[in-house]
Write a protein that holds these residues in place. Sequence first.
Motif, PDB file in Angstrom:
ATOM      1  N   PHE B  12      -5.491   8.227   1.746  1.00 26.04           N
ATOM      2  CA  PHE B  12      -4.956   8.713   0.474  1.00 26.04           C
ATOM      3  C   PHE B  12      -4.143   7.625  -0.222  1.00 26.04           C
ATOM      4  O   PHE B  12      -4.293   7.405  -1.424  1.00 26.04           O
ATOM      5  CB  PHE B  12      -4.102   9.952   0.727  1.00 26.04           C
ATOM      6  CG  PHE B  12      -3.530  10.546  -0.511  1.00 26.04           C
ATOM      7  CD1 PHE B  12      -4.349  11.193  -1.419  1.00 26.04           C
ATOM      8  CD2 PHE B  12      -2.178  10.459  -0.781  1.00 26.04           C
ATOM      9  CE1 PHE B  12      -3.838  11.731  -2.573  1.00 26.04           C
ATOM     10  CE2 PHE B  12      -1.656  10.991  -1.937  1.00 26.04           C
ATOM     11  CZ  PHE B  12      -2.481  11.628  -2.835  1.00 26.04           C
ATOM     12  N   VAL B  13      -3.304   6.927   0.556  1.00 25.18           N
ATOM     13  CA  VAL B  13      -2.476   5.868  -0.039  1.00 25.18           C
ATOM     14  C   VAL B  13      -3.367   4.781  -0.636  1.00 25.18           C
ATOM     15  O   VAL B  13      -3.141   4.305  -1.761  1.00 25.18           O
ATOM     16  CB  VAL B  13      -1.520   5.279   1.027  1.00 25.18           C
ATOM     17  CG1 VAL B  13      -0.865   4.019   0.514  1.00 25.18           C
ATOM     18  CG2 VAL B  13      -0.465   6.284   1.410  1.00 25.18           C
ATOM     19  N   LEU B  14      -4.428   4.414   0.111  1.00 28.00           N
ATOM     20  CA  LEU B  14      -5.312   3.354  -0.385  1.00 28.00           C
ATOM     21  C   LEU B  14      -6.052   3.804  -1.647  1.00 28.00           C
ATOM     22  O   LEU B  14      -6.191   3.036  -2.601  1.00 28.00           O
ATOM     23  CB  LEU B  14      -6.316   2.965   0.696  1.00 28.00           C
ATOM     24  CG  LEU B  14      -5.722   2.211   1.880  1.00 28.00           C
ATOM     25  CD1 LEU B  14      -6.764   2.056   2.967  1.00 28.00           C
ATOM     26  CD2 LEU B  14      -5.220   0.851   1.454  1.00 28.00           C
ATOM     27  N   LEU B  15      -6.503   5.071  -1.647  1.00 28.23           N
ATOM     28  CA  LEU B  15      -7.193   5.580  -2.841  1.00 28.23           C
ATOM     29  C   LEU B  15      -6.271   5.604  -4.039  1.00 28.23           C
ATOM     30  O   LEU B  15      -6.651   5.239  -5.146  1.00 28.23           O
ATOM     31  CB  LEU B  15      -7.698   6.999  -2.566  1.00 28.23           C
ATOM     32  CG  LEU B  15      -9.163   7.159  -2.211  1.00 28.23           C
ATOM     33  CD1 LEU B  15      -9.494   8.604  -1.999  1.00 28.23           C
ATOM     34  CD2 LEU B  15     -10.029   6.595  -3.311  1.00 28.23           C
ATOM     35  N   LEU B  16      -5.021   6.017  -3.780  1.00 30.51           N
ATOM     36  CA  LEU B  16      -4.024   6.034  -4.847  1.00 30.51           C
ATOM     37  C   LEU B  16      -3.841   4.631  -5.404  1.00 30.51           C
ATOM     38  O   LEU B  16      -3.796   4.436  -6.626  1.00 30.51           O
ATOM     39  CB  LEU B  16      -2.695   6.545  -4.273  1.00 30.51           C
ATOM     40  CG  LEU B  16      -1.744   7.218  -5.232  1.00 30.51           C
ATOM     41  CD1 LEU B  16      -2.331   8.526  -5.689  1.00 30.51           C
ATOM     42  CD2 LEU B  16      -0.402   7.430  -4.573  1.00 30.51           C
ATOM     43  N   GLY B  17      -3.783   3.648  -4.506  1.00 27.85           N
ATOM     44  CA  GLY B  17      -3.669   2.261  -4.954  1.00 27.85           C
ATOM     45  C   GLY B  17      -4.845   1.870  -5.819  1.00 27.85           C
ATOM     46  O   GLY B  17      -4.690   1.230  -6.860  1.00 27.85           O
ATOM     47  N   GLY B  38       3.054  -3.399  -1.990  1.00 29.05           N
ATOM     48  CA  GLY B  38       3.717  -2.197  -1.490  1.00 29.05           C
ATOM     49  C   GLY B  38       2.722  -1.233  -0.875  1.00 29.05           C
ATOM     50  O   GLY B  38       2.911  -0.748   0.244  1.00 29.05           O
ATOM     51  N   VAL B  39       1.624  -0.969  -1.596  1.00 31.64           N
ATOM     52  CA  VAL B  39       0.605  -0.047  -1.078  1.00 31.64           C
ATOM     53  C   VAL B  39       0.077  -0.549   0.251  1.00 31.64           C
ATOM     54  O   VAL B  39      -0.051   0.207   1.225  1.00 31.64           O
ATOM     55  CB  VAL B  39      -0.544   0.101  -2.099  1.00 31.64           C
ATOM     56  CG1 VAL B  39      -1.702   0.849  -1.483  1.00 31.64           C
ATOM     57  CG2 VAL B  39      -0.068   0.806  -3.332  1.00 31.64           C
ATOM     58  N   LEU B  40      -0.224  -1.865   0.306  1.00 33.20           N
ATOM     59  CA  LEU B  40      -0.796  -2.407   1.537  1.00 33.20           C
ATOM     60  C   LEU B  40       0.192  -2.311   2.690  1.00 33.20           C
ATOM     61  O   LEU B  40      -0.178  -1.959   3.815  1.00 33.20           O
ATOM     62  CB  LEU B  40      -1.208  -3.867   1.330  1.00 33.20           C
ATOM     63  CG  LEU B  40      -2.541  -4.030   0.629  1.00 33.20           C
ATOM     64  CD1 LEU B  40      -2.756  -5.463   0.228  1.00 33.20           C
ATOM     65  CD2 LEU B  40      -3.653  -3.585   1.558  1.00 33.20           C
ATOM     66  N   ILE B  41       1.467  -2.618   2.401  1.00 36.87           N
ATOM     67  CA  ILE B  41       2.440  -2.621   3.488  1.00 36.87           C
ATOM     68  C   ILE B  41       2.696  -1.204   3.975  1.00 36.87           C
ATOM     69  O   ILE B  41       2.820  -0.956   5.179  1.00 36.87           O
ATOM     70  CB  ILE B  41       3.726  -3.350   3.052  1.00 36.87           C
ATOM     71  CG1 ILE B  41       3.440  -4.847   3.013  1.00 36.87           C
ATOM     72  CG2 ILE B  41       4.876  -3.069   3.999  1.00 36.87           C
ATOM     73  CD1 ILE B  41       4.466  -5.672   2.325  1.00 36.87           C
ATOM     74  N   VAL B  42       2.732  -0.231   3.039  1.00 32.21           N
ATOM     75  CA  VAL B  42       2.914   1.163   3.455  1.00 32.21           C
ATOM     76  C   VAL B  42       1.762   1.587   4.370  1.00 32.21           C
ATOM     77  O   VAL B  42       1.974   2.108   5.471  1.00 32.21           O
ATOM     78  CB  VAL B  42       3.004   2.092   2.222  1.00 32.21           C
ATOM     79  CG1 VAL B  42       2.850   3.541   2.631  1.00 32.21           C
ATOM     80  CG2 VAL B  42       4.321   1.898   1.505  1.00 32.21           C
ATOM     81  N   SER B  43       0.525   1.307   3.942  1.00 31.29           N
ATOM     82  CA  SER B  43      -0.597   1.751   4.779  1.00 31.29           C
ATOM     83  C   SER B  43      -0.630   0.991   6.087  1.00 31.29           C
ATOM     84  O   SER B  43      -0.968   1.559   7.141  1.00 31.29           O
ATOM     85  CB  SER B  43      -1.914   1.605   4.024  1.00 31.29           C
ATOM     86  OG  SER B  43      -2.031   0.321   3.497  1.00 31.29           O
ATOM     87  N   LEU B  44      -0.254  -0.298   6.046  1.00 35.33           N
ATOM     88  CA  LEU B  44      -0.232  -1.081   7.292  1.00 35.33           C
ATOM     89  C   LEU B  44       0.789  -0.516   8.259  1.00 35.33           C
ATOM     90  O   LEU B  44       0.506  -0.360   9.460  1.00 35.33           O
ATOM     91  CB  LEU B  44       0.093  -2.543   6.968  1.00 35.33           C
ATOM     92  CG  LEU B  44       0.204  -3.472   8.162  1.00 35.33           C
ATOM     93  CD1 LEU B  44      -1.146  -3.626   8.824  1.00 35.33           C
ATOM     94  CD2 LEU B  44       0.724  -4.831   7.744  1.00 35.33           C
ATOM     95  N   SER B  45       1.987  -0.161   7.749  1.00 32.79           N
ATOM     96  CA  SER B  45       2.996   0.339   8.678  1.00 32.79           C
ATOM     97  C   SER B  45       2.618   1.722   9.206  1.00 32.79           C
ATOM     98  O   SER B  45       2.860   2.024  10.385  1.00 32.79           O
ATOM     99  CB  SER B  45       4.381   0.342   8.034  1.00 32.79           C
ATOM    100  OG  SER B  45       4.304   0.784   6.724  1.00 32.79           O
TER     101      SER B  45
END
Lengths: 124, 495
Positions: B12-17, B38-45
Amino acid sequence: MEFLEIIMDRINYFGAATLFVIGLYTVLTHPNLLKKVIGLNIMETAVFLFMVSIGYVSGGNAPILSSVKEPITEAYVNPLPTAMILTGIVVAVSITAYALSLIIKIYEVYGTVELDEILEMRGD
Amino acid sequence: MDYMQFPLIILFVLLLGAVLTPLLMKRFNQRGTNFILGVLIVSLSISGYLLFQVMTQGSYMYNVGNWSPTIGIQFSIDAFSTMMVFFILLMSTLVVVYSLRDIEHEILPKQIPVYYSLIFLLLVGMVGITFTNDLFNTYVFMEILAMTSCAIISIKRKKENFMAAFKYLMLNTLASISFLFGVALLYMGTGYLNITEMANQIPVAWELYPTNILLALGFMAAGLGIKAAVFPMHTWLPDAHSSAPTPSSALLSGLVVKVYIFVTMKILFRLIGTEIIIVNLGLHNYIAYFAAVGMVMGSIFAIGQKDIKRMLAYSSVAQLGYIFLGIGLATSAGIGVSLFHVVSHGLMKSALFLSAGAVIYKTDKRKISDLSGIGYEMPITMVVFSIAALGMIGIPGMSGFMSKWYLALAVLEANQPFYLVVILLSSFLNAVYYLPIIVSAFLKPREDGSEEMTRDGIPRTMTMPMIIIAGFIILVGIFPQILMNIIERAVPTFL
């Protein structure tokens, strides 16, 4: 006679296989890029036909609740393949759109959509 | 916090990005950069936390929307899929950091937000394929991946890019359709789309409808073979990977192909099962033959190339052979080493593409013969290149050595010493085309005759990711157990 019956029972599957081969032949042998895309579309149609035929129950109702006032049979057509093919069609449309837009770009830079002429121009 | 929902949240986070990037950024600016990172780091964490939870609490099945797995979509969250997702997101974060400056050189400024949108969609496709336990869902994510991976090639407005993207798109779609035909045939035979449920039905279906299963295997093998660039079906790869913008090349070569390999392994071992593949059909032998031919021929083609990125692309064909050889052995050691090489080759090939891209960024030199003395001009870049290239050859201390070592052990354990000769031959050929670059970069004089060592002269956001990836290569090379511990838990899920 028996042979004919076997074919008639599976006519959808034979149709799908034939369409698949026609499409594949077009994609692989035709030098025109647009016709290659058409070939791909025929292949996609073949798979869709095949998949919908899997779910078909001979004499079954449409799988919608209370669509028929008095259902004649208890059997229902399997709705799952149909639903999946809906997704498949969407995917096929987007692939076609993207391929066509690429062909426009190729025509802009090379001035032709014939693969053999393009390859000649590139020199390989 | 309940970590069960995390797989869907990552998607979902990646799609939102993907949706928000072109909306938020009219032009490419600092704010947009922050958002992307930010999107990448959130999904990575999130994926890192998920990996930690799965390693400690064990794997689980996630039913999307809580539908029953027989009709709904199911995600399989196990040790390897979470590790793979973590690896995909880690590598793509590094590549995106690199791309922030590099991409300005390669594509039009107004297309940059769209490019990142495509990158996010590409990630959605990869993460989805890795997690999903449903065959039709695999097909859908595959198509997302196919479209976006063609689009990140054709976004560079050059003649050869359009043709490369078109070729890739045609073969990719052909492969997807074959795969879908295989799915339909398997659905016909088993009545399910969920891989676990199907696997339960396969022995019965094999008795009743062997033709269906055989045809399905044939179609799927052809489809996945094209997508994973197994040797005779690799023709799209050199064009696509060499003409793409550098960050796209790194992503395509390092990650996208690997995802299809994971699907192949799922279908061969989890779905159809070793009983049919090995005992009844002996399919694994053919995979190993093709892999062995690919290992040698890919390297031979690579030797003949003049363009550095094209050479790297052909080298990928050879390296994919190593992975498929591991699968073809069909032993637990073989599967383990192919999973290990998926990660190890992803690291090395990304480092190679990024450093080659950095050379092109600074000097615009693509020809291998022009690279003499480049080591003095760009020391950091060429050191990274050398580390990755030595890893490819198999020098101890790099991750590539460990994959070759494990592969050699697996080959001997499977009692097929012929493949050991192939591995040695392929390593030798690797040395033939990688060593001259290193030698001419560091030992030959510069073209302008000066012998001074200069700074690299490329932005720090480009050097840092390369150095980090090179660090990972050495880390995995010296402590392979970090990876092997996870892989040893993943192997029993396949066999």
